[in-house]
Design an enzyme around this catalytic site. Structure first.
Site, short mmCIF file in Angstrom:
data_model
loop_
_atom_site.label_atom_id
_atom_site.label_comp_id
_atom_site.label_asym_id
_atom_site.label_seq_id
_atom_site.Cartn_x
_atom_site.Cartn_y
_atom_site.Cartn_z
CB ALA A 63 2.73 2.85 33.86
CD GLU A 110 1.67 10.29 31.95
OE1 GLU A 110 1.88 9.15 32.42
OE2 GLU A 110 1.80 10.58 30.76
N1 3HC Z 1 6.15 -0.50 38.40
C1 3HC Z 1 6.32 -1.72 38.93
N2 3HC Z 1 7.05 -1.94 40.04
C2 3HC Z 1 7.61 -0.88 40.64
C3 3HC Z 1 7.46 0.42 40.13
C4 3HC Z 1 6.68 0.59 38.95
N3 3HC Z 1 6.48 1.79 38.43
N4 3HC Z 1 8.15 1.26 40.92
C5 3HC Z 1 8.69 0.52 41.90
N5 3HC Z 1 8.36 -0.78 41.73
C6 3HC Z 1 8.69 -1.92 42.59
C7 3HC Z 1 10.18 -2.23 42.59
O1 3HC Z 1 10.52 -3.09 41.52
C8 3HC Z 1 10.34 -2.89 43.94
O2 3HC Z 1 9.88 -4.20 43.82
P1 3HC Z 1 10.55 -5.37 44.67
O3 3HC Z 1 10.32 -5.01 46.11
O4 3HC Z 1 9.85 -6.60 44.23
O5 3HC Z 1 12.00 -5.37 44.33
C9 3HC Z 1 9.35 -2.13 44.82
O6 3HC Z 1 8.41 -1.54 43.93
C10 3HC Z 1 9.96 -1.04 45.66
O7 3HC Z 1 10.74 -0.21 44.80
P2 3HC Z 1 12.16 0.37 45.26
O8 3HC Z 1 12.98 -0.71 45.87
O9 3HC Z 1 12.71 1.09 44.11
O10 3HC Z 1 11.69 1.37 46.42
P3 3HC Z 1 12.28 2.78 46.81
O11 3HC Z 1 11.49 3.23 47.96
O12 3HC Z 1 13.76 2.74 46.91
O13 3HC Z 1 11.95 3.75 45.57
C11 3HC Z 1 10.59 4.74 43.85
C12 3HC Z 1 10.64 4.06 45.23
C13 3HC Z 1 11.30 6.10 43.92
C14 3HC Z 1 9.16 4.93 43.48
C15 3HC Z 1 11.33 3.85 42.81
O14 3HC Z 1 10.82 2.54 42.91
C16 3HC Z 1 11.14 4.30 41.39
O15 3HC Z 1 11.84 5.18 40.94
N6 3HC Z 1 10.21 3.64 40.65
C17 3HC Z 1 10.02 3.86 39.25
C18 3HC Z 1 9.36 5.17 38.97
C19 3HC Z 1 9.12 5.31 37.49
O16 3HC Z 1 10.01 5.16 36.68
N7 3HC Z 1 7.89 5.64 37.13
C20 3HC Z 1 7.52 5.78 35.77
C21 3HC Z 1 7.04 4.48 35.23
S1 3HC Z 1 6.72 4.55 33.49
C22 3HC Z 1 5.22 5.34 33.37
O17 3HC Z 1 4.65 5.70 34.37
C23 3HC Z 1 4.70 5.52 32.01
C24 3HC Z 1 3.51 6.36 31.97
O18 3HC Z 1 3.83 7.59 31.41
C25 3HC Z 1 2.42 5.73 31.19
#
Ligand code: 3HC
Length: 709
Positions: A63, A110
């Protein structure tokens, strides 16, 4: 259809491509776009099946976390609105095959669970990392994942939050096929195999949901593990509750329960703090005066000065990142000992299953040793990790200036010394920078990158980028004594000593901080690092303290009588042969006598006061650092404390914590301590200013670059 989702056709197979760079997060428009595409294939008789795939480097990373911030801060109304679109996918009568590359995380997994089949490239990863943000899956993940992977696996994935690789996902039933080679072509071929067959709905698959008897044991064991291993975190326990609902309620009711629990977590202080930590960690790489696409110096080889604990740890970090290293020391014995320690550390990792022997053999081949600086001639970067002492560092940097090629980065791992003074001994101060690793370097994630007055922008940008490659969180800091982390830590440790001198038992002081969430108490940290080291630093810098400022004295006496911490078997605690700590009645008696001799009044001190005094010293010093420009943002300080000092991520770091308490309240408490305990508690001007204007540290943004001494 929105631009975020594209629709195309490969004869009888529709291809739905998500196009929301960089990570294809489910921002508004994406779930809607997927659902619209699904409705379109339903209506198109020439389409027999569909493939859903991510454009760019990854499938969906979850998300859009920014939307969560909007919701909880009142900037957006309603709910996250993903679940209903997933029902549209699942209800499609034509099979939808999801093709996963990169990551399918959180809402991304999901979405995949709602598709009828899942294929993945070999290097893909899938996971439910929501707990890291203090929440649980909120789009059916706690209801569909157990139906695909079984209860135990779903619990593990939703509570630990660590993604698993494609092979494991195949084994546990999340993925139906791993596709070598062209993923899209493989997924289209798979879609043709299943076209015309009924599209299986995950929500109707109940065969892996187990029996009440089996499940009772699994849930009880999981709750016990979480309570032990994820101290202070409610989200993993809530995730278990939601998965339990999947075993007890029909799918729709289970989803309602999941939604209720999801929002309960999302609006919690913990989740807000963890989301702050997520964004702060990404913000650190943005340096205002460094262009977005900076010049980067290729670093394909590293030379390290010093084969001691730090040098050896740094060598492992480089080798693990695939960068060959050469380590120099002054005699063969030191090099042999250093290599033996590296080998021992790797052997432990093999024993624990972290690395294979083959991996370790490859790494060891990348680590060479030398007795001569001449072997540094080809290195792209040097990391000096010799003993701490300005005279020695100056000698080393003069040698490096002579031996290293032009263009090489010359960095020091110093934790206290002035980078500009070191740089001045070279003919190229623009090449000099601090790379402050934390011990053990191969374990700790934090790397303070210390900007000198002359450090080149290309050098800074390269080090920031390199930190990521090394698996570290690199935070750029200014050049002041102790930089950011240790400059704040010294008064914090000192406050813990004052608390003991005023009547608190050492174990009561440590317990209060551990109960607050710190990984270790400050006195136990002192014992671990060696009290003699802190003693030496105190003596060296005593002349810089304000005249008349209160000084702790008990720890100095302990060191003088040989109580050096863990290494001597006693410090603030007594240690057995396995270095297990127990409170020491001898220290209690000594403190009692010494403080009586010095006429220090004794009193009962509450856990609340202990925590306030420790944490607010961090905050007060952090405020000075921020105002003086040695840290760019409050979030940078938080990132340093969460990654290098065991500060609980669920409290967001010291500055976020202060903001969440309210700076007015923090300022009042600091002012109270100032009256009671004197000049060391003088409120930082920035704390006063923000408190009086009703603002927070998060509102304070410096426009200028880092200050240097
Ligand atoms: N939402 C919004 N922005 C996100 C995002 C997300 N889920 N995931 C990554 N981004 C953004 C980062 O903030 C970053 O933005 P920036 O360039 O402006 O700083 C950009 O994307 C790139 O991210 P990273 O620098 O972290 O890139 P990496 O390649 O090192 O890592 C990744 C990629 C492994 C996908 C890492 O970004 C990550 O772990 N993201 C979060 C994953 C996560 O927690 N997902 C679950 C979200 S909650 C959810 O899905 C709820 C659901 O159940 C309803």
């Amino acid at each position: 259809m929105t631009d975020l989702v594209q629709y195309s056709k490969d004869n009888d197979v529709a291809v739905i491509t998500i196009n929301n760079p960089p990570v294809n997060a489910l921002s508004p428009g994406v779930p809607e776009g997927i659902a619209e595409a699904v409705e379109r294939i339903e209506k198109d008789p020439s389409v027999k099946a569909a493939v859903l795939i991510g454009g760019g480097r990854t499938f969906i990373a979850g998300a859009d976390i920014k939307e969560f911030v909007k919701l909880t801060s009142g900037g957006r109304r309603g709910d996250i609105g993903i679940a209903q679109y997933l029902l549209t996918i699942e209800n499609s009568r034509k099979p939808i095959v999801v093709a996963i590359h990169g990551n399918a995380l959180g809402g991304g997994l999901e979405v995949a669970q709602a598709c009828h089949y899942r294929v993945a490239s070999p290097d893909a990863k899938v996971g439910q990392p929501e707990v890291n943000l203090g929440i649980i899956p909120g789009a059916g993940g706690t209801q569909r994942l157990p139906r695909l992977a079984g209860i135990a696996k779903a619990i593990e994935m939703c509570t630990v939050g660590k993604p698993i690789k494609a092979a494991e996902a195949l084994e546990c039933g999340i993925v139906d096929r791993v596709i070598e080679g062209d993923l899209l072509a493989g997924a289209i071929a798979f879609a043709r195999e299943v076209a015309g067959k009924p599209a299986p709905k995950t929500r109707e698959r109940n065969e892996k949901l187990g029996t009440p008897e089996q499940n009772a044991l699994i849930f009880a064991a999981a709750r016990e593990t979480v309570r032990k291993k994820q101290r202070g975190l409610p989200a993993p326990l809530v995730a278990i509750d939601a998965i339990e609902a999947a075993t007890k309620l029909p799918f729709e009711k289970g989803c309602e329960e999941e939604k209720r629990l999801f929002y309960q977590c999302l609006y919690s202080d913990q989740s807000k703090a963890l989301i702050h930590v997520f964004f702060a960690e990404r913000e650190v790489s943005k340096i205002p005066d460094i262009p977005k696409e900076p010049q980067i110096i290729p670093v394909n080889s590293v030379a390290i000065v010093g084969a001691g604990t730090m040098g050896g740890g740094i060598a492992m970090v480089c080798a693990n990142a695939g960068i060959p290293v050469v380590i120099k020391d002054t005699d063969q014995g030191a090099l042999d000992r250093g290599l033996a320690t590296i080998q021992k550390n790797y052997a432990t990792s093999v024993k624990r299953g972290r690395f294979t022997q083959e991996y370790v053999d490859q790494r060891m081949k990348m680590i060479k040793t030398t007795l001569s600086y001449d072997d540094f001639a080809g290195a792209d970067m040097v990391i000096e990790a010799a003993f701490e002492g300005m005279a020695l560092k100056k000698e080393i940097f003069a040698e490096l200036d002579r031996a290293c090629k032009r263009g090489a980065i010359l960095s020091s791992n110093t934790s206290t010394l002035n980078i500009d003074e070191i740089a001045a001994t070279t003919s190229r101060p623009e090449a000099v920078i601090g790379m402050h690793f934390f011990s053990p370097a191969n374990v700790m994630r934090l790397l303070e990158i210390v900007r000198g007055k002359a450090s080149g922008k290309d050098v800074i940008a390269t080090c920031m980028q390199l930190s990521k490659k090394l698996g570290k969180v690199g935070v750029l800091v200014g050049n002041c004594r102790g930089f950011v982390g240790n400059r704040m830590f010294l008064p914090y440790i000192r406050e813990a000593q004052f608390l003991v001198e005023e009547g608190a038992a050492p174990e009561a002081v440590d317990k209060a901080f551990v109960d607050f969430g710190m990984a270790m108490g400050p006195l136990a940290v002192g014992d671990l690092g060696g009290l003699d080291i802190a003693y030496r630093i105190r003596k060296e810098f005593r002349h810089t303290e304000k005249p008349g400022a209160r000084q702790p004295f008990v720890e100095d006496r302990m060191v003088e009588m040989g109580r050096l911490g863990q290494k001597s078997g006693s410090g603030w605690y007594k240690y057995d042969a396995d270095r297990r700590a127990t409170p020491d009645p001898e220290i209690a008696a000594l403190v009692c006598k010494w403080t009586a001799d010095a006429n220090v009044p004794q009193r009962q001190i509450s856990a609340e006061e202990i925590v306030d005094r420790g944490i607010y010293t961090l905050v007060n010093e952090g405020a000075r650092i921020l105002e003086e420009g040695y840290a760019l943002r409050a979030g940078d300080i938080d990132t340093i404390y969460v990654n290098g000092y065991g500060f609980p991520a669920y409290r967001g770091g010291p500055m976020w914590y202060a903001d969440s308490v309210g700076l007015k309240k923090v300022y009042e408490r600091v002012s109270e301590f100032h009256k009671q305990h004197g000049m060391l508690w003088e409120p930082a001007p920035l704390l006063k200013k923000l408190a009086e204007s009703g603002k927070a540290f998060a509102d304070f943004q410096r426009e200028s670059a880092h200050a240097t001494d």
